[in-house]
Scaffold this active site. Structure first.
Site, PDB file in Angstrom:
ATOM      1  N   HIS A  63       2.601  -4.468  18.103  1.00 21.53           N
ATOM      2  CA  HIS A  63       3.419  -5.244  19.049  1.00 21.53           C
ATOM      3  C   HIS A  63       3.701  -4.413  20.290  1.00 21.53           C
ATOM      4  O   HIS A  63       4.005  -3.221  20.198  1.00 21.53           O
ATOM      5  CB  HIS A  63       4.742  -5.658  18.397  1.00 21.53           C
ATOM      6  CG  HIS A  63       5.678  -6.334  19.347  1.00 21.53           C
ATOM      7  ND1 HIS A  63       5.503  -7.639  19.759  1.00 21.53           N
ATOM      8  CD2 HIS A  63       6.782  -5.885  19.996  1.00 21.53           C
ATOM      9  CE1 HIS A  63       6.465  -7.963  20.606  1.00 21.53           C
ATOM     10  NE2 HIS A  63       7.256  -6.914  20.758  1.00 21.53           N
ATOM     11  N   THR A 107       1.906  -0.699  13.086  1.00 22.98           N
ATOM     12  CA  THR A 107       0.661   0.056  13.229  1.00 22.98           C
ATOM     13  C   THR A 107       0.318   0.392  14.677  1.00 22.98           C
ATOM     14  O   THR A 107      -0.491   1.284  14.916  1.00 22.98           O
ATOM     15  CB  THR A 107      -0.502  -0.733  12.607  1.00 22.98           C
ATOM     16  OG1 THR A 107      -0.402  -2.105  13.018  1.00 22.98           O
ATOM     17  CG2 THR A 107      -0.451  -0.667  11.090  1.00 22.98           C
ATOM     18  N   GLU A 108       0.909  -0.329  15.633  1.00 24.38           N
ATOM     19  CA  GLU A 108       0.710  -0.022  17.053  1.00 24.38           C
ATOM     20  C   GLU A 108       1.945  -0.441  17.829  1.00 24.38           C
ATOM     21  O   GLU A 108       2.369  -1.587  17.759  1.00 24.38           O
ATOM     22  CB  GLU A 108      -0.506  -0.763  17.632  1.00 24.38           C
ATOM     23  CG  GLU A 108      -1.847  -0.329  17.094  1.00 24.38           C
ATOM     24  CD  GLU A 108      -3.006  -1.005  17.829  1.00 24.38           C
ATOM     25  OE1 GLU A 108      -2.805  -1.475  18.975  1.00 24.38           O
ATOM     26  OE2 GLU A 108      -4.104  -1.083  17.258  1.00 24.38           O
ATOM     27  N   ASN A 109       2.518   0.504  18.572  1.00 25.50           N
ATOM     28  CA  ASN A 109       3.590   0.191  19.505  1.00 25.50           C
ATOM     29  C   ASN A 109       3.655   1.309  20.536  1.00 25.50           C
ATOM     30  O   ASN A 109       3.738   2.481  20.183  1.00 25.50           O
ATOM     31  CB  ASN A 109       4.937   0.054  18.782  1.00 25.50           C
ATOM     32  CG  ASN A 109       6.086  -0.249  19.736  1.00 25.50           C
ATOM     33  OD1 ASN A 109       7.004   0.552  19.867  1.00 25.50           O
ATOM     34  ND2 ASN A 109       6.034  -1.383  20.402  1.00 25.50           N
TER      35      ASN A 109
END
Length: 624
Positions: free
Chosen positions: A399, A467-469
């Site tokens: 996100h 997992t992604e920010n």
């Protein structure tokens, strides 16, 4: 001129004439509108992103400052969707055992694109085509991570990471993508080395099987993810990874952000393989990806779980969509539709066995209006629904940002069919939201908490790993004192902490990314890294940005103990980046000296030898 357009905030704003202009990026068109408001209304500016518009000029639009949108689209006993806590900060710590990490992917960081038996990927081919990537850059060398395993793991250790997310390049270990053709043992050895180094330094490897680099051979022979044969080939690749690495890897991610694979690879063509199959390509690719994910999960479950005791999940990326007007039912429905057409597209089949009903309704209706006998959205058989449902041990969430959403009626003609027009939404952004880098990435922390609560409500509160920010910068000059990134991490991590307080089952957080790297169609023009990489230097040295020190303190304290400490972290982080800036400032001189050593000196020596040879020949001729 477009027809009159109005926005509502409890009572409708007066309709006003609207002028607009078209800004095209890939296959997604964006328009900005100017709207008049009812007399006496207090207005603050916002920008309206309107897919599918054409022939217009860049303008501003306005929206009532009192219209602070609140989303009641989903219900949660722990989360009050009507409460506005956008500006609040919560001091506290994360649960014991919470995992802190950073991440990257193979094509973006490894380099060595044609070394040691690696096969071509679709990104190798796509990036070498002129005009596809900004500045015609490629990932040929990127961060040279293939040669810097120990160096990079030492950076992770210094940062005190608990885990590191990386992806395995399918064509590096199976050059053609077909296991029976050839297995590249040198590729296997590289990932063995990386996994072992991580474990020796007490860093948990979380391994992504597919982060966009499909073997080019499979694209050419079968059409890539447009073809059902990918399901079996991907399963064979995954099975090989479980066999070779599963004794040490206990967390597997099948796909990273399959939305981008499907939409940007097969709908807009802005990503590899660059196909523009509007209205069908993305849906077909996603359908096969979901089946491939399920098959890999079942393979692990039946063949490996008993021995290896690991987990298999998927990483889905999604923006939050907030309705423009909470009193307008169409906006509320549009905002949920926006999320269902991204995150829900993949999560709903995996958790509930089938596509979101709203996707089936909208795509099916538009397909019928276009005179098609069947929906452009494929369907799952009853057996497939049962097979796919429940194939997730944990859910990865990527996100970055949020949009305001309003309903928009898009044309239904066959010539206008596309994934974007199927949704019947328009996206809005507030110009007061910070946007230091990528044109799509605005800092809107409160949307993160809302998205996490949406996942909890919709999918039965699954185990979540973020997992992604992260946030990029897009600057002409070097900047290691990335105060805006510190602010982004501080605010987004805090919203995640609030979500945990709401009861959301978040077990880990991954800062995106460890290093500056190749950013797909943007090349090296955008930087997401905690560490700055000097791509001008052939050795690709890494330099810590200020955010490294700040994130390290968050990890060390497992959260935000009190206001005084957190403010002190930020101050010290910015102070320490000045020494890194001095090192980086000296780098051009180092690069210049390397050029002198590696190019100028050998050239002078060669010329000297040639001159000596000519002079000797001249002397010999005179003697004769």
């Amino acid at each position: 001129m477009l027809p009159a357009f109005s926005l509502t905030a409890g009572t409708a704003l007066e309709k006003g004439s609207v002028s607009a202009a078209n800004v095209t990026r890939g296959g997604s068109e964006t328009c900005f509108f100017t709207c008049s408001a009812a007399p006496g209304k207090s207005l603050s500016p916002f920008r309206l992103r309107w897919p599918g518009c054409s022939k217009c000029n860049l303008h501003k639009a306005y929206r009532s400052g009192a219209e602070r949108v609140r989303n009641c689209a989903a219900d949660s006993e722990d989360f009050d969707w009507t409460k506005d806590e956008h500006g609040s900060f919560y001091y506290g710590t994360f649960p014991a055992g919470f995992s802190w990490g950073a991440g990257g992917s193979a094509y973006q960081t490894e380099g060595a694109w044609d070394k040691d038996g690696k096969g071509l990927s679709i990104w190798d081919v796509f990036s070498h085509k002129k005009g596809k990537i900004q500045q015609n850059e490629t990932g040929d060398s990127s961060c040279e991570g293939y040669y810097k395993v120990k160096d990079d793991v030492s950076l992770m250790k210094e940062l005190m990471l608990n885990h590191y997310i990386f992806s395995i390049s399918w064509p590096r270990i199976i050059p053609t993508g077909i296991k029976s053709d050839h297995i590249n043992e040198r590729g296997i050895q590289y990932y063995d080395q990386l996994i072992n180094q991580l474990l020796e330094n007490k860093i948990t490897p979380i391994v992504t099987l597919y982060h966009w680099d499909l073997p080019q051979f499979l694209q050419e022979k079968y059409g890539g993810w447009q073809n059902i044969s990918m399901v079996n080939h991907f399963n064979e690749f995954a099975n090989l990874c479980f066999e070779r690495f599963g004794n040490r890897v206990k967390h597997w991610i099948t796909f990273s952000n399959p939305w981008s694979v499907a939409v940007e690879g097969y709908e807009t063509g802005e990503h590899a393989p660059g196909l523009k199959l509007r209205g069908t390509g993305a849906y077909r690719a996603a359908h096969h990806i979901i089946k491939a994910h399920a098959k890999v999960w079942h393979t692990y479950d039946t063949q490996w779980r008993g021995k290896q005791r690991g987990l298999v999940g998927i990483s889905l990326s999604g923006d939050w969509g907030e309705p423009v007007d909470i009193s307008n039912q169409r906006d509320i429905e549009a905002s949920e539709r926006y999320v269902q057409f991204s995150l829900g597209w993949f999560a709903t089949p995996i958790f509930h066995g089938d596509y979101p009903q709203v996707m089936k309704d909208f795509v099916g209706r538009k397909s019928a209006q276009q005179g098609l006998g069947t929906s452009r959205l494929p369907s799952f058989s009853p057996q497939e629904k049962s097979y796919i449902k429940g194939t997730c041990d944990f859910l990865g969430i990527g996100h970055f940002t949020t949009r305001y959403i309003t309903h928009k009626n898009n044309p239904s003609g066959r010539s206008s069919s596309s994934f974007f027009t199927d949704r019947d939404v328009a996206e809005l952004v507030d110009p007061r939201w910070p946007d230091p880098g990528s044109e799509w990435l605005y800092s809107v922390p409160w949307g993160f908490r809302r998205l996490l609560n949406f996942v909890k409500t919709q999918y039965g509160n699954p185990t979540i790993y973020v997992t992604e920010n992260g946030v990029s910068e897009k600057m002409l000059c070097t900047e290691l004192c990335d105060d805006w990134r510190i602010q982004y991490f501080k605010d987004y991590i805090n919203e995640m902490l609030k979500a945990i307080k709401d009861g959301v089952n978040v077990k880990g957080y991954t800062a995106w990314s460890l290093l500056d790297k190749f950013e797909w169609d943007e090349g090296y023009s955008e930087r997401f890294g905690l560490y700055y990489v000097d791509f001008r230097n052939k050795n690709k040295p890494r330099y810590p940005k200020a955010s490294v020190q700040f994130y390290k303190q968050v990890i060390s304290s497992n959260g935000f103990p009190n206001q005084r400490e957190v403010e002190n972290w930020r101050r010290k982080a910015v102070e320490t980046c000045s020494s890194s800036n001095q090192l980086l400032a000296a780098d051009p001189l180092t690069s210049h000296m390397e050029m002198v050593t590696e190019i100028v000196v050998p050239t002078v020596c060669t010329l000297s030898i040639l001159l000596c040879a000519v002079f000797l020949m001249f002397l010999l001729r005179r003697r004769n």
